[in-house]
Design an enzyme around this catalytic site. Structure first.
Site, PDB file in Angstrom:
ATOM      1  N   ARG A  43      -6.813   2.119  17.966  1.00 18.21           N
ATOM      2  CA  ARG A  43      -6.390   0.712  17.989  1.00 18.21           C
ATOM      3  C   ARG A  43      -6.043   0.216  19.392  1.00 18.21           C
ATOM      4  O   ARG A  43      -6.149  -0.985  19.653  1.00 18.21           O
ATOM      5  CB  ARG A  43      -5.203   0.490  17.050  1.00 18.21           C
ATOM      6  CG  ARG A  43      -5.619   0.438  15.603  1.00 18.21           C
ATOM      7  CD  ARG A  43      -4.455   0.149  14.672  1.00 18.21           C
ATOM      8  NE  ARG A  43      -4.964  -0.084  13.315  1.00 18.21           N
ATOM      9  CZ  ARG A  43      -4.237   0.025  12.215  1.00 18.21           C
ATOM     10  NH1 ARG A  43      -2.960   0.368  12.287  1.00 18.21           N
ATOM     11  NH2 ARG A  43      -4.773  -0.214  11.035  1.00 18.21           N
ATOM     12  N   LYS A  96       0.839  -1.203   0.000  1.00 20.77           N
ATOM     13  CA  LYS A  96       0.000   0.000   0.000  1.00 20.77           C
ATOM     14  C   LYS A  96       0.873   1.252   0.000  1.00 20.77           C
ATOM     15  O   LYS A  96       0.646   2.184  -0.778  1.00 20.77           O
ATOM     16  CB  LYS A  96      -0.883   0.004   1.256  1.00 20.77           C
ATOM     17  CG  LYS A  96      -1.587   1.324   1.510  1.00 20.77           C
ATOM     18  CD  LYS A  96      -2.174   1.432   2.899  1.00 20.77           C
ATOM     19  CE  LYS A  96      -1.152   1.838   3.944  1.00 20.77           C
ATOM     20  NZ  LYS A  96      -1.729   2.197   5.242  1.00 20.77           N
ATOM     21  N   HIS A 139      -5.458   6.035  14.355  1.00 26.90           N
ATOM     22  CA  HIS A 139      -5.480   5.207  13.135  1.00 26.90           C
ATOM     23  C   HIS A 139      -6.927   4.942  12.691  1.00 26.90           C
ATOM     24  O   HIS A 139      -7.828   5.697  13.056  1.00 26.90           O
ATOM     25  CB  HIS A 139      -4.704   3.906  13.383  1.00 26.90           C
ATOM     26  CG  HIS A 139      -3.217   4.072  13.162  1.00 26.90           C
ATOM     27  ND1 HIS A 139      -2.313   3.047  13.255  1.00 26.90           N
ATOM     28  CD2 HIS A 139      -2.475   5.171  12.853  1.00 26.90           C
ATOM     29  CE1 HIS A 139      -1.094   3.479  13.004  1.00 26.90           C
ATOM     30  NE2 HIS A 139      -1.166   4.770  12.759  1.00 26.90           N
ATOM     31  N   ARG A 153      -9.654  11.667  12.160  1.00 21.25           N
ATOM     32  CA  ARG A 153      -8.221  11.378  12.103  1.00 21.25           C
ATOM     33  C   ARG A 153      -7.430  12.696  12.119  1.00 21.25           C
ATOM     34  O   ARG A 153      -7.746  13.639  11.389  1.00 21.25           O
ATOM     35  CB  ARG A 153      -7.870  10.537  10.865  1.00 21.25           C
ATOM     36  CG  ARG A 153      -8.541   9.165  10.911  1.00 21.25           C
ATOM     37  CD  ARG A 153      -7.945   8.192   9.922  1.00 21.25           C
ATOM     38  NE  ARG A 153      -6.586   7.810  10.314  1.00 21.25           N
ATOM     39  CZ  ARG A 153      -5.838   6.961   9.629  1.00 21.25           C
ATOM     40  NH1 ARG A 153      -6.301   6.425   8.513  1.00 21.25           N
ATOM     41  NH2 ARG A 153      -4.624   6.655  10.044  1.00 21.25           N
ATOM     42  N   GLY A 175      -5.222   7.202   5.407  1.00 23.13           N
ATOM     43  CA  GLY A 175      -4.295   8.220   5.905  1.00 23.13           C
ATOM     44  C   GLY A 175      -3.376   8.701   4.794  1.00 23.13           C
ATOM     45  O   GLY A 175      -3.015   9.881   4.731  1.00 23.13           O
ATOM     46  N   GLU A 235       1.976  -0.112  12.460  1.00 24.64           N
ATOM     47  CA  GLU A 235       0.922  -0.835  11.743  1.00 24.64           C
ATOM     48  C   GLU A 235       1.029  -2.354  11.924  1.00 24.64           C
ATOM     49  O   GLU A 235       0.100  -3.078  11.560  1.00 24.64           O
ATOM     50  CB  GLU A 235       0.857  -0.423  10.261  1.00 24.64           C
ATOM     51  CG  GLU A 235       2.043  -0.836   9.439  1.00 24.64           C
ATOM     52  CD  GLU A 235       1.946  -0.387   7.968  1.00 24.64           C
ATOM     53  OE1 GLU A 235       1.083   0.423   7.616  1.00 24.64           O
ATOM     54  OE2 GLU A 235       2.777  -0.866   7.184  1.00 24.64           O
ATOM     55  N   SER A 269       3.452  10.092  10.948  1.00 22.58           N
ATOM     56  CA  SER A 269       4.617  10.350  10.091  1.00 22.58           C
ATOM     57  C   SER A 269       4.194  10.786   8.698  1.00 22.58           C
ATOM     58  O   SER A 269       4.991  11.352   7.942  1.00 22.58           O
ATOM     59  CB  SER A 269       5.445   9.071   9.973  1.00 22.58           C
ATOM     60  OG  SER A 269       4.687   8.082   9.271  1.00 22.58           O
ATOM     61  N   GLN A 270       2.950  10.492   8.344  1.00 19.86           N
ATOM     62  CA  GLN A 270       2.479  10.806   6.984  1.00 19.86           C
ATOM     63  C   GLN A 270       2.474  12.312   6.725  1.00 19.86           C
ATOM     64  O   GLN A 270       2.487  12.751   5.574  1.00 19.86           O
ATOM     65  CB  GLN A 270       1.085  10.219   6.772  1.00 19.86           C
ATOM     66  CG  GLN A 270       1.100   8.687   6.755  1.00 19.86           C
ATOM     67  CD  GLN A 270      -0.283   8.079   6.741  1.00 19.86           C
ATOM     68  OE1 GLN A 270      -1.261   8.740   7.037  1.00 19.86           O
ATOM     69  NE2 GLN A 270      -0.369   6.799   6.419  1.00 19.86           N
ATOM     70  N   SER A 280       6.940   5.902  13.150  1.00 19.88           N
ATOM     71  CA  SER A 280       6.996   5.240  11.831  1.00 19.88           C
ATOM     72  C   SER A 280       8.167   5.690  10.972  1.00 19.88           C
ATOM     73  O   SER A 280       8.023   5.951   9.767  1.00 19.88           O
ATOM     74  CB  SER A 280       5.690   5.490  11.048  1.00 19.88           C
ATOM     75  OG  SER A 280       4.550   5.338  11.852  1.00 19.88           O
TER      76      SER A 280
HETATM   77  O1  LIG Z   1       3.514   6.499   5.074  1.00 18.00           O
HETATM   78  C1  LIG Z   1       2.834   5.474   5.078  1.00 18.00           C
HETATM   79  O2  LIG Z   1       2.587   4.850   4.030  1.00 18.00           O
HETATM   80  C2  LIG Z   1       2.308   4.977   6.362  1.00 18.00           C
HETATM   81  C3  LIG Z   1       2.802   5.486   7.539  1.00 18.00           C
HETATM   82  C4  LIG Z   1       2.309   5.031   8.862  1.00 18.00           C
HETATM   83  O3  LIG Z   1       1.436   6.032   9.343  1.00 18.00           O
HETATM   84  P1  LIG Z   1       1.507   6.650  10.841  1.00 18.00           P
HETATM   85  O4  LIG Z   1       2.840   7.267  11.017  1.00 18.00           O
HETATM   86  O5  LIG Z   1       0.369   7.591  10.865  1.00 18.00           O
HETATM   87  O6  LIG Z   1       1.318   5.474  11.770  1.00 18.00           O
HETATM   88  C5  LIG Z   1       1.593   3.700   8.774  1.00 18.00           C
HETATM   89  O7  LIG Z   1       0.973   3.394  10.006  1.00 18.00           O
HETATM   90  C6  LIG Z   1       0.581   3.719   7.649  1.00 18.00           C
HETATM   91  O8  LIG Z   1      -0.096   2.509   7.582  1.00 18.00           O
HETATM   92  C7  LIG Z   1       1.286   3.928   6.323  1.00 18.00           C
HETATM   93  C1  LIG Z   2      -2.522   3.074   9.799  1.00 13.04           C
HETATM   94  C2  LIG Z   2      -2.832   2.516   8.628  1.00 13.04           C
HETATM   95  O1  LIG Z   2      -3.355   3.128   7.545  1.00 13.04           O
HETATM   96  P1  LIG Z   2      -3.412   4.647   7.054  1.00 13.04           P
HETATM   97  O2  LIG Z   2      -2.520   4.727   5.868  1.00 13.04           O
HETATM   98  O3  LIG Z   2      -4.846   4.880   6.713  1.00 13.04           O
HETATM   99  O4  LIG Z   2      -2.933   5.515   8.192  1.00 13.04           O
HETATM  100  C3  LIG Z   2      -2.617   1.063   8.419  1.00 13.04           C
HETATM  101  O5  LIG Z   2      -2.751   0.600   7.267  1.00 13.04           O
HETATM  102  O6  LIG Z   2      -2.301   0.339   9.383  1.00 13.04           O
END
Ligand SMILES: O=C(O)C1=C[C@@H](OP(=O)(O)O)[C@@H](O)[C@H](O)C1
Ligand SMILES: C=C(OP(=O)(O)O)C(=O)O
Length: 437
Positions: free
Chosen positions: A350, A35, A346, A131, A103, A319, A178-179, A205
């Site tokens: 969770r 993903k 999340h 969120r 996210g 995750e 972190s996103q 992350s």
């Molecule tokens: O950059 C990404 O693709 C992701 C970063 C993480 O987010 P968080 O830092 O919000 O946990 C992870 O949990 C998410 O599933 C995917």
């Molecule tokens: C936190 C997750 O997803 P999102 O990219 O929606 O934050 C996940 O897939 O565990």
């Protein structure tokens, strides 16, 4: 719950009876693309200087929504067999973006929308509106972007794109996701001044941020680590065909089946080198007593006689928590998982959801401000909810292998990243799918 995404309405399934199996599983599984890597590939292809191909992208709700959002901004994304061919174009508004519960769409799309020449409204599922996103919106504003969010710091909001973003120095709070950092870095080469991003507070992350930096460099973007963050130089993003690695976070429940049953599971095509957080499963499963080896086929996990408890800071690999916590409820001692306060933001809270589910099957759970203590207890059957969270369904499936009579309402949540999870799981344990209403 009925999920409606661009071009697809996923079937409603009410209750899934998870298969129970005490005999050792022995399986080799192949999994679809990551993903996170697919999301980054789409964003960079859309912002790049020519057409490109994404080979074997993940086709699931989150990545289809990302493609849909970019199409709404004028990017050409067409299917060619299992691949996507991306033709960047002038980014335009007005547009509406459905982020669903993703996210990645919520945080990666707005910096791209800021480069469009009109307003772009971002909204999604009811839970998306809870969120956290204040860090991203404040960061974009500091870079010169006008955003209307009614002061909530969350969806829905409108990014008033003007066709260009000034960019420059900015400090962002990414403690909730972190996103926020990844989203700003991904688009920054297209900002007039690039970005000089300083991180305030703790950044969870980290492997996902490293994934962002590595992907940008693969596209010829100059990224420098600084004392408090990263600097991205303004300039073109090179178009590049990319092949998507299998999703190693979605590998977690399948590999966990080896630990629960004392069996053996191999995930094919495990990358030699990767920035995916799933790379840490090797170390984590070893700590829990499994034997982990690389074979010619992939990563092979052989389960122990009894699962050892886990004491770990999961801040880098949040995750993976639902599946690991499920294993903790089946271990022979008390586990302590920390560094994961941000999991409350999340797909669901969770920590609360895992408390409820693990308690329902017999464990004693204590919530910490940043984690969980899990003390296994005598197993009991339970009906649990998916909480609209794909990884909570994965966790319930892992529990159900050992605890007879675990059922899950709304298992369709798996559509987020692995729509046929229940069928794949049934194949793994050699049972029928058992989904009914
Ligand atoms: O950059 C990404 O693709 C992701 C970063 C993480 O987010 P968080 O830092 O919000 O946990 C992870 O949990 C998410 O599933 C995917
Ligand atoms: C936190 C997750 O997803 P999102 O990219 O929606 O934050 C996940 O897939 O565990």
């Amino acid at each position: 719950m009925r999920f409606v995404g661009p071009g697809r309405i996923l079937p409603v399934t009410e209750v899934w009876t998870t298969p129970h199996r005490s005999a050792p599983v022995d399986a080799v599984v192949s999994l679809p693309g990551s993903k996170s890597i697919t999301a980054r590939a789409l964003i960079l292809a859309a912002l790049s200087d020519g057409p490109s191909r994404i080979v074997r992208p993940l086709r699931a709700r989150d990545t289809d929504l990302m493609a849909g959002g970019l199409r709404a901004l004028g990017v050409g994304i067409t299917e060619d067999g299992a691949d996507w061919v991306v033709n960047p174009g002038r980014l335009r508004g007005p547009a509406e973006v459905d982020a669903g519960l993703a996210g990645t769409v919520l945080r990666f799309l707005p910096p791209v929308a800021a480069l469009a020449d009109g307003p772009v409204r971002v909204d999604g599922d009811p839970r998306l509106r809870d969120r956290p996103n204040a860090g991203l919106l404040a960061g974009l504003r500091a870079l010169g972007v006008e955003i209307d969010d009614g002061g909530r710091g969350r969806a829905p909001f409108t990014v008033h794109g003007t066709g260009r973003v000034r960019g420059g120095a900015v400090e962002v709070d990414a403690s909730e996701s972190s996103q926020v950092v990844s989203g700003l870095l991904l688009a920054a080469a297209r900002f007039d001044e690039g970005i000089d991003l300083a991180v305030a507070g703790d950044l969870p992350s980290m492997p996902h941020v490293e994934m962002t930096v590595a992907t940008l460099r693969e596209h010829g973007v100059e990224v420098t680590a600084t004392e408090r963050g990263w600097r991205v130089a303004p300039g073109p993003i090179a178009a590049r065909d990319v092949v998507i690695e299998p999703d190693l976070s979605n590998a977690a429940p399948f590999l966990a089946a080896a630990l629960v049953t004392g069996g053996r599971v191999t995930v094919r095509d495990w990358p030699e080198v990767t920035t995916q957080p799933g790379a840490q499963l090797d170390k984590l499963f070893t700590q829990m007593g499994a034997h982990v080896a690389r074979t010619a086929e992939g990563l092979q996990v052989t389960g122990p006689e009894t699962i050892r408890p886990l004491v770990a800071d999961l801040g880098e690999v949040g995750e993976l928590t639902p599946v690991l916590a499920a294993l903790c409820a089946l271990a022979d001692g008390t586990s302590r998982l920390t560094g994961i306060a941000h999991l409350r933001g999340h797909e669901t809270d969770r920590l609360q959801a895992l408390d409820e589910v693990l308690t329902a099957v017999g464990a004693t759970v204590t919530q910490l401000p940043d984690g969980l203590v899990v003390e296994p207890g005598p197993h009991r059957a339970a009906q649990v909810d998916s909480y609209a969270d794909h990884r909570m369904v994965h966790a319930a499936a892992v529990l159900g292998l050992a605890v007879e009579g675990v059922t899950v309402t709304d298992p369709g949540a798996v559509s987020k990243t692995l729509p046929d999870f229940c069928e794949r799981w049934a194949d793994l344990v050699g049972a029928t799918a058992g989904v009914g209403s």
